[in-house]
Design a protein around this motif. Structure first.
Motif, PDB file in Angstrom:
ATOM      1  N   SER A 142      -9.168   1.686  -7.258  1.00 22.48           N
ATOM      2  CA  SER A 142      -8.695   0.295  -7.298  1.00 22.48           C
ATOM      3  C   SER A 142      -9.837  -0.702  -7.161  1.00 22.48           C
ATOM      4  O   SER A 142      -9.632  -1.841  -6.739  1.00 22.48           O
ATOM      5  CB  SER A 142      -7.614   0.035  -6.230  1.00 22.48           C
ATOM      6  OG  SER A 142      -6.410   0.689  -6.569  1.00 22.48           O
ATOM      7  N   THR A 145      -9.129  -4.311 -10.933  1.00 24.28           N
ATOM      8  CA  THR A 145      -7.831  -4.933 -10.701  1.00 24.28           C
ATOM      9  C   THR A 145      -6.796  -4.277 -11.625  1.00 24.28           C
ATOM     10  O   THR A 145      -7.170  -3.613 -12.606  1.00 24.28           O
ATOM     11  CB  THR A 145      -7.883  -6.437 -11.002  1.00 24.28           C
ATOM     12  OG1 THR A 145      -8.114  -6.616 -12.416  1.00 24.28           O
ATOM     13  CG2 THR A 145      -8.991  -7.123 -10.217  1.00 24.28           C
ATOM     14  N   PRO A 146      -5.507  -4.445 -11.354  1.00 25.04           N
ATOM     15  CA  PRO A 146      -4.501  -3.890 -12.274  1.00 25.04           C
ATOM     16  C   PRO A 146      -4.699  -4.355 -13.709  1.00 25.04           C
ATOM     17  O   PRO A 146      -4.518  -3.579 -14.653  1.00 25.04           O
ATOM     18  CB  PRO A 146      -3.177  -4.394 -11.678  1.00 25.04           C
ATOM     19  CG  PRO A 146      -3.456  -4.539 -10.218  1.00 25.04           C
ATOM     20  CD  PRO A 146      -4.880  -5.022 -10.147  1.00 25.04           C
ATOM     21  N   SER A 149      -7.692  -2.516 -15.139  1.00 27.58           N
ATOM     22  CA  SER A 149      -7.334  -1.110 -15.394  1.00 27.58           C
ATOM     23  C   SER A 149      -6.596  -0.968 -16.713  1.00 27.58           C
ATOM     24  O   SER A 149      -6.880  -0.054 -17.511  1.00 27.58           O
ATOM     25  CB  SER A 149      -6.478  -0.570 -14.244  1.00 27.58           C
ATOM     26  OG  SER A 149      -7.195  -0.547 -13.027  1.00 27.58           O
ATOM     27  N   LYS A 215      -1.989   6.707 -13.417  1.00 27.46           N
ATOM     28  CA  LYS A 215      -1.967   5.559 -12.506  1.00 27.46           C
ATOM     29  C   LYS A 215      -1.619   4.270 -13.233  1.00 27.46           C
ATOM     30  O   LYS A 215      -0.944   3.394 -12.678  1.00 27.46           O
ATOM     31  CB  LYS A 215      -3.317   5.416 -11.806  1.00 27.46           C
ATOM     32  CG  LYS A 215      -3.335   4.278 -10.796  1.00 27.46           C
ATOM     33  CD  LYS A 215      -4.589   4.236  -9.957  1.00 27.46           C
ATOM     34  CE  LYS A 215      -4.505   3.102  -8.934  1.00 27.46           C
ATOM     35  NZ  LYS A 215      -5.705   3.043  -8.075  1.00 27.46           N
ATOM     36  N   THR A 216      -2.057   4.124 -14.466  1.00 24.58           N
ATOM     37  CA  THR A 216      -1.797   2.906 -15.232  1.00 24.58           C
ATOM     38  C   THR A 216      -0.510   2.976 -16.050  1.00 24.58           C
ATOM     39  O   THR A 216      -0.217   2.057 -16.820  1.00 24.58           O
ATOM     40  CB  THR A 216      -2.980   2.596 -16.175  1.00 24.58           C
ATOM     41  OG1 THR A 216      -3.242   3.740 -16.997  1.00 24.58           O
ATOM     42  CG2 THR A 216      -4.230   2.244 -15.379  1.00 24.58           C
ATOM     43  N   SER A 282      -6.229   9.323  -5.732  1.00 20.66           N
ATOM     44  CA  SER A 282      -6.118   7.934  -6.135  1.00 20.66           C
ATOM     45  C   SER A 282      -5.771   7.066  -4.932  1.00 20.66           C
ATOM     46  O   SER A 282      -5.019   7.481  -4.050  1.00 20.66           O
ATOM     47  CB  SER A 282      -5.046   7.776  -7.222  1.00 20.66           C
ATOM     48  OG  SER A 282      -4.869   6.420  -7.561  1.00 20.66           O
ATOM     49  N   GLU A 284      -4.288   3.249  -3.813  1.00 21.30           N
ATOM     50  CA  GLU A 284      -3.581   2.078  -4.304  1.00 21.30           C
ATOM     51  C   GLU A 284      -4.354   0.819  -3.955  1.00 21.30           C
ATOM     52  O   GLU A 284      -5.224   0.806  -3.084  1.00 21.30           O
ATOM     53  CB  GLU A 284      -2.168   2.014  -3.701  1.00 21.30           C
ATOM     54  CG  GLU A 284      -1.259   3.141  -4.180  1.00 21.30           C
ATOM     55  CD  GLU A 284      -1.152   3.174  -5.695  1.00 21.30           C
ATOM     56  OE1 GLU A 284      -0.963   2.106  -6.310  1.00 21.30           O
ATOM     57  OE2 GLU A 284      -1.277   4.273  -6.269  1.00 21.30           O
ATOM     58  N   GLU A 285      -4.022  -0.249  -4.642  1.00 19.28           N
ATOM     59  CA  GLU A 285      -4.698  -1.517  -4.413  1.00 19.28           C
ATOM     60  C   GLU A 285      -4.501  -1.972  -2.975  1.00 19.28           C
ATOM     61  O   GLU A 285      -3.410  -1.873  -2.416  1.00 19.28           O
ATOM     62  CB  GLU A 285      -4.156  -2.580  -5.373  1.00 19.28           C
ATOM     63  CG  GLU A 285      -4.894  -3.902  -5.295  1.00 19.28           C
ATOM     64  CD  GLU A 285      -4.312  -4.923  -6.242  1.00 19.28           C
ATOM     65  OE1 GLU A 285      -5.004  -5.924  -6.516  1.00 19.28           O
ATOM     66  OE2 GLU A 285      -3.164  -4.748  -6.704  1.00 19.28           O
TER      67      GLU A 285
END
Length: 301
Positions: A142, A145-146, A149, A215-216, A282, A284-285
């Motif tokens: 992370s 940023t989303p 990504s 994840k995306t 992984s 998370e943000e």
């Protein structure tokens, strides 16, 4: 297997990313290490100071990477229009990058939608190359940023032939050649263009791509890459790497039946069958992480 990646990263950086420091792979791995350390430290008197220092470093590192290492179509256009020899805190061109230093291939490579973390940034010098490992780790940790990504995934889809080709997955794009190759690699015969660390294709990277895709929410990208790998890996004897722009040839010095080539494929398959495994690798943000500070349209990488 992840420790093996760290080893190949260091070897790779030594041969193909020069001597200027701060490459994307090391920054992404460092960010991941800091976040893992933060989750393991006790919130007691002894750990409080370490936690405060890590949080401060994470904020600074995330801002620096998201701001200065990120490149997309708009950022590229901004750099193209940079003025140089600016001074003081009002300078837009923070690293005094000369627009003429932008390599020609970048303009054709950059899609309208998509982006990536470039290889390196230092005063008057930017390495615009794509490095798979650093960008995948940026997604999994992370650091990205989303939105970033998703842009990385868009880039992979838009530039499939260049970054995936006939055998996943390009470790770097494009290869460095002629005089630059001699300087950066020291004329290393293993790292001729489109071979080994210099634009070679490494099946072990398949599991990192798969994890980033899950994840995306883009598992179809990973499935397409896995299907490609399955057509050749077993037949070719699970080689360490492939050569050529499209990864068509078994690497000239590739060893067969490499553990991480086999393991990378197996981990990718296991994650596709049970995406819950993603939680092991992984993060998370962090909602408390300071958001990316918005810049003016002319302030870029």
């Amino acid at each position: 297997m992840f420790l093996s990646f760290v080893r190949v990263c260091v070897n790779f950086l030594w041969h193909c990313q020069g001597i200027y420091g701060y490459p994307i792979e090391i920054q992404a791995l460092f960010f991941m290490a800091l976040r893992c350390a933060l989750s393991m430290l006790k919130h007691d008197a002894e750990g409080k100071e370490c936690i405060e220092r890590i949080v401060k470093r994470l904020h600074a590192l995330s801002y620096h990477m998201r701001s200065y290492f990120w490149l997309d179509f708009q950022q590229l256009n901004d750099i193209y229009r940079y003025k140089t020899e600016e001074y003081s805190h009002t300078a837009v061109n923070k690293f005094n990058v000369i627009p003429d230093s932008i390599p020609d291939w970048v303009f054709d490579f950059m899609p309208t939608r998509g982006g990536y973390f470039i290889g390196n940034v230092s005063p008057a010098r930017m390495d615009f190359r794509w490095f798979c490992l650093g960008n995948c780790i940026a997604i999994l940790s992370s650091l990205a940023t989303p939105e970033q990504s998703m842009a990385i995934m868009d880039l992979i889809e838009a530039r499939w032939d260049e970054l995936v080709g006939e055998m996943p997955l390009k470790i770097a794009y494009p290869a460095i050649e002629s005089h630059e190759w001699r300087i950066v690699t020291g004329c290393d015969p293993k790292n001729t263009r489109w071979s080994y660390h210099n634009g070679g294709s490494w099946p072990v990277l398949l599991w990192l791509l798969t994890a980033a895709c899950i994840k995306t929410g883009r598992p179809q990208i990973a499935r397409r890459a896995i299907d490609l790998a399955e057509t050749r890996l077993l037949k070719d004897g699970w080689p360490e790497y492939y050569d050529g722009k499209l990864g068509r040839y078994v690497g000239k010095q590739a060893r067969k039946y490499q553990t991480w080539s086999i393991a990378g494929y197996l981990v990718a398959k296991m994650m596709m069958e049970d995406p819950s495994h993603l939680g092991m690798i992984s993060l998370e943000e962090d909602k408390q992480m300071k958001p990316l500070i918005k810049r003016s349209s002319s302030w870029t990488c």
